[in-house]
Every structure is written in C-alpha cells, then in structure tokens.
Design a protein around this motif. Structure first.
Motif, mmCIF file in Angstrom:
data_model
loop_
_atom_site.group_PDB
_atom_site.id
_atom_site.type_symbol
_atom_site.label_atom_id
_atom_site.label_comp_id
_atom_site.label_asym_id
_atom_site.label_seq_id
_atom_site.Cartn_x
_atom_site.Cartn_y
_atom_site.Cartn_z
ATOM 1 N N ILE A 92 0.897 -1.156 0.066
ATOM 2 C CA ILE A 92 0.088 -0.045 0.175
ATOM 3 C C ILE A 92 1.001 1.321 -0.041
ATOM 4 C CG2 ILE A 92 -1.876 -1.186 0.953
ATOM 5 C CD1 ILE A 92 -1.069 0.250 3.741
ATOM 6 N N GLY A 93 0.281 2.287 0.005
ATOM 7 C CA GLY A 93 0.984 3.547 0.171
ATOM 8 C C GLY A 93 1.095 4.519 -1.299
ATOM 9 N N ASP A 94 1.312 5.776 -1.070
ATOM 10 C CA ASP A 94 1.299 6.434 -2.313
ATOM 11 C C ASP A 94 2.314 5.871 -3.285
ATOM 12 O OD1 ASP A 94 0.150 8.151 -0.776
ATOM 13 O OD2 ASP A 94 1.789 9.679 -0.498
ATOM 14 N N ARG A 95 3.430 5.429 -3.138
ATOM 15 C CA ARG A 95 4.375 4.887 -4.057
ATOM 16 C C ARG A 95 4.192 3.265 -4.136
ATOM 17 N NH1 ARG A 95 7.236 9.417 -5.314
ATOM 18 N NH2 ARG A 95 8.166 8.224 -7.462
ATOM 19 N N LYS A 96 3.071 2.424 -4.056
ATOM 20 C CA LYS A 96 2.833 1.306 -3.963
ATOM 21 C C LYS A 96 3.497 0.508 -5.367
ATOM 22 C CE LYS A 96 -2.065 1.678 -4.944
ATOM 23 N NZ LYS A 96 -3.291 1.992 -3.988
ATOM 24 N N LEU A 97 3.084 1.209 -6.267
ATOM 25 C CA LEU A 97 3.408 0.731 -7.750
ATOM 26 C C LEU A 97 5.058 0.710 -8.024
ATOM 27 C CD1 LEU A 97 0.737 2.332 -10.148
ATOM 28 C CD2 LEU A 97 0.857 0.046 -8.872
ATOM 29 N N ASP A 98 5.647 1.771 -7.502
ATOM 30 C CA ASP A 98 7.077 1.831 -7.338
ATOM 31 C C ASP A 98 7.811 0.238 -6.590
ATOM 32 O OD1 ASP A 98 6.909 4.335 -8.491
ATOM 33 O OD2 ASP A 98 8.171 5.223 -7.090
ATOM 34 N N LEU A 99 7.202 0.242 -5.376
ATOM 35 C CA LEU A 99 7.549 -0.906 -4.581
ATOM 36 C C LEU A 99 7.217 -2.068 -5.191
ATOM 37 C CD1 LEU A 99 8.440 -2.106 -1.864
ATOM 38 C CD2 LEU A 99 6.598 -1.523 -0.901
ATOM 39 N N ALA A 100 6.096 -2.233 -5.918
ATOM 40 C CA ALA A 100 5.555 -3.381 -6.791
ATOM 41 C C ALA A 100 6.758 -3.853 -7.873
ATOM 42 C CB ALA A 100 4.232 -3.374 -7.184
ATOM 43 N N VAL A 101 6.961 -2.850 -8.610
ATOM 44 C CA VAL A 101 7.903 -3.228 -9.576
ATOM 45 C C VAL A 101 9.055 -3.743 -8.832
ATOM 46 C CG1 VAL A 101 9.769 -2.305 -11.203
ATOM 47 C CG2 VAL A 101 7.317 -1.477 -10.994
ATOM 48 N N ARG A 102 9.671 -3.280 -7.824
ATOM 49 C CA ARG A 102 10.901 -3.750 -7.003
ATOM 50 C C ARG A 102 10.556 -5.179 -6.565
ATOM 51 N NH1 ARG A 102 14.618 -5.663 -6.169
ATOM 52 N NH2 ARG A 102 16.317 -5.244 -4.808
ATOM 53 N N LEU A 103 9.613 -5.422 -5.951
ATOM 54 C CA LEU A 103 9.344 -6.658 -5.569
ATOM 55 C C LEU A 103 9.036 -7.737 -6.769
ATOM 56 C CD1 LEU A 103 6.608 -5.876 -2.779
ATOM 57 C CD2 LEU A 103 8.801 -6.742 -2.416
ATOM 58 N N GLU A 104 8.592 -7.415 -7.718
ATOM 59 C CA GLU A 104 8.583 -8.255 -8.925
ATOM 60 C C GLU A 104 9.773 -8.739 -9.433
ATOM 61 O OE1 GLU A 104 6.439 -10.424 -11.804
ATOM 62 O OE2 GLU A 104 5.542 -8.547 -10.670
#
Length: 412
Positions: A358-370
């Motif tokens: 979650i969070g404002d930059r959840k998509l940035d974090l999602a790419v990193r986790l991917e």
C-alpha cells in the motif's frame, strides 16, 4: 547545574512565552504538536534562544541516520536516575523543535536531544554539549540529503576540537572518521549490518578491507579503533570487562546496539550500567514504533523503516514465514521524493511471507518486488490489505509519512 540560577533575559522570556502560545494554538487547530512552529516563532524573536535555554543543562546530543529517536529515549530514561530530564522525545530534531523542547524544561538537570544529521554541527555549537552520541551514517532522503561522505565531513569539521565527550560506533567507518577530529572519544562496538555506504575509505578513497567484524584501509592505514564498550549478544561489556545483561521490551539487535551506546553515554554522567540498563526496560514503544495495535480484530505490529539500512534491520526482527507482511511507502517531503533507494533493499529476505503493498508509491514498490521474485498483492489501503491477510499477527513496515498515516488510521 539545574534550575534557574541564570534567569532568562526579558527578550528570551518573551520568545518562550510567544512560542508556547503559538504551539498551543497549533495544537488546538489540530495541526500536530505545534513544537516546530512554536520554536520557529521563538527563534525569530530571540535568535540566541537555543543557547540560552541550554546553558543551565548538561546536554547530550544524539545523531545518526537510524536509531536516534529510540536511543534518545533510552538515554533519557537512564539519566533520570541522576536527575530531571528534558528531551525532544517526539523526534522534532531540527533547531526549532529542539528549542521548543528545551523551553519546556526549566527545572531540568539534563537535556537529551535528538539532532538531525545535517544540523548536528550547528546545534553542538549553540548548546555546548557535555556528550555527543554518534551511531551510524547511511544513505537517506536521496533528493535532499548530502551524500554520506559529505555529512561525515560536516560532522568532522563541526566537532573538531569539541570539548564534548564523543560516544561513537567504532564499527561504522564514516562515524569513526567524523569522530576522529575530537580529542575525547569513547568507542563502542555496536555493530553495523548495512555496509554498502562504507566500502571506500572516507579518509583517502581507497578500498576498505573488511575481514570479519574488523575493517581497515589497505592504502592509508585508517582502521577500526579498539572499543572500550561493546555489544556482545544480550550483554553490554563495560571498560572493566564486566558483562551487563540487556533486558528491553523493544525488539531486535539494533535496539540492543542502541542500549549499548546509551549505557556508555549514561556512564559519562556517573550512572552505572546496571542502573542505566534497568531503566531502559521501561521503554515499550517510541512514537508508535514497535507498538502492537488491534485493528479489524487483528494484531498489527507497526515498524518504521526509512532507508535501506533501516529496512535491513527491520527484516531481521519480523516473525518468521508465513507471517503476513504489509509494506507501505510514500515519497512526500519528509520522506524524500526519490524512491530509487528501494533498489538497494534486499527484498528476497521476505521470501515465504505473504506480502501486501500500500502507500502513495505502492507501484514503485511493486516493480521492485517483482524483480526480486516476491509474491505480493497491491491493495488500495490498509483496510483492504488487512482483510486480505491470512491469519496470524501482521507485520506492518512503513517509511516515515506512511507510518504517520498508519498511526492515524489505527487510532494510535
């Protein structure tokens, strides 16, 4: 030393009164504690107020990239064995917030002050501290913080010839280089999990050699000093070789390291390690960090991690898989708006945990986790993430403003 043996000037009293009034108005309007705006107003009316407020206190300054709020709390608890303490316990750690905190402690003996790394030299100049604790330096807020070597240089120049006793972590080469300009240093072996900001020698730029827990520069001979205090498992070793057990309610190796540094600071003021460490047990949570809260019939443990070094330490203290983990990242002003630091965090340490983002930059974090081959789900908000979590206690890890958002949502 304590009390008002040297009363404030009329101008200083006016500045303190005005600052408190503005802070109270800010609180009444629901805009937070008001300490920063109150301090700004007070300093505008009397630019020398910080020094005036500090002159009757034995001042301890605490600075680091990670752990300074917690260590400030631990030192404050330990020094209460020797007299009343005033402290900026809520973490307002720039000059305005520090001024506000000291304005509330006119009868105190000790001032235990957390200081933002960038302001350490100036605050030390204004407050004439008896002791300064330096814990670590690592990358943080990449868009606006100085590169770590520059921060270390700023400390080194600002502390050169300081009369303060410097209590410094001998396992961090940047801290050692910064502290080495001071004539009176107590070295603490507090450890350093995150080493990626200290592979080159801060003194000459050569490549750092790191055999085991030791380090040295093969080119200029800059090396790890011999500590007189050390963290050893669950004990603090004092300069006489005695081992004192650490009993904390705060979790993890990093907090034991904070306790070791705090015990060394307390000893500077005559508080024995046993007394200091017993008092540190009173600290259960620090500004909401490590709190376990009830939310939607679940137990959530709130953990703050603001930069790669902090995330690495935090991963070491979460429950083992399959404990669910919620990660929340923002990139607002107080966090730094550059999220490229996410790529420095080793998210493979979360393998086996169900992860919710979650969070404002959840998509940035999602790419990193991917890229790290982690299994995760992106959620709209905390409520949805908690509903999707499998059973068991939930570990919630967030950076600075995301952590404040979480605390508001769970009513903490």
């Amino acid at each position: 030393m304590a009390g008002n043996s040297d009363p404030l000037s009329p101008r200083a009293k006016l500045a303190v009164t005005a600052g408190k009034a503005v802070a109270a108005a800010s609180r009444a309007a629901g805009r937070g504690s008001g300490s920063v705006i109150g301090g700004r107003v007070a300093l505008r009316l009397d630019p020398d107020l910080l020094g005036r407020l500090a002159q009757n206190l034995d001042v301890v300054l605490v600075s680091a990239t990670n752990g300074k709020t917690t260590t400030t709390r631990l030192i404050a608890e330990a020094l209460r064995a020797a007299g009343p303490v005033v402290s900026n316990a809520l973490g307002a750690n720039m000059p305005a917030g520090i001024t506000s905190a000291l304005a509330g402690g006119s009868e105190s003996k000790f001032g235990v002050i957390e200081v933002d790394e960038k302001y350490l030299a100036g605050v030390a100049r204004d407050t004439s501290p008896k002791c300064i604790a330096l814990l670590n330096l690592s990358r943080d807020q990449l868009d606006r913080a100085a590169e770590t070597r520059m921060l270390a240089e700023n400390w080194r120049e600002g502390l050169a010839g300081s009369k303060a006793v410097i209590v410094a972590n001998c396992d961090d080469p940047l801290v050692v280089w910064a502290a080495s300009s001071s004539p009176n240093v107590i070295w603490v072996a507090a450890g350093q999990m995150w080493k990626d900001d200290a592979w080159s020698c801060p003194s000459c730029g050569g490549v750092m050699q790191r055999p085991g827990d030791d380090w040295f520069c093969g080119e200029c001979g800059f090396r790890r000093p011999t500590p007189t205090w050390a963290l050893s498992g669950d004990h603090v070793l004092d300069p006489h070789g005695s081992a004192w057990p650490i009993h904390l309610q705060l979790p993890g190796r990093a907090n034991k390291a904070n306790a070791a540094s705090s015990a060394a600071v307390a000893a500077v003021f005559g508080v024995p390690p046993q007394v200091a460490l017993e008092r540190m047990y009173q600290v259960q949570a620090v500004a909401g960090r490590y709190d376990v809260v009830q939310f939607q019939n679940r137990d959530l443990r709130l953990l703050l991690a603001k930069n790669p070094a902090g995330w690495l330490e935090t991963f070491s203290l979460i429950d083992p898989p399959p404990a669910p983990v919620i990660l929340s990242v923002n990139a607002r002003g107080a966090d730094g708006t550059d999220t490229s630091w996410l790529w420095d965090v080793d998210y493979t340490r979360l393998t086996g945990h169900p992860i919710f983002v979650i969070g404002d930059r959840k998509l940035d974090l999602a790419v990193r986790l991917e890229v790290a081959n982690q299994h995760f789900q992106v959620c709209d908000d905390l409520d949805q993430a908690v509903q999707m979590c499998p059973p068991g206690r939930i570990e919630v890890i967030a950076n600075y403003t995301a952590f404040q958002d979480l605390r508001r949502r769970v009513g903490n």
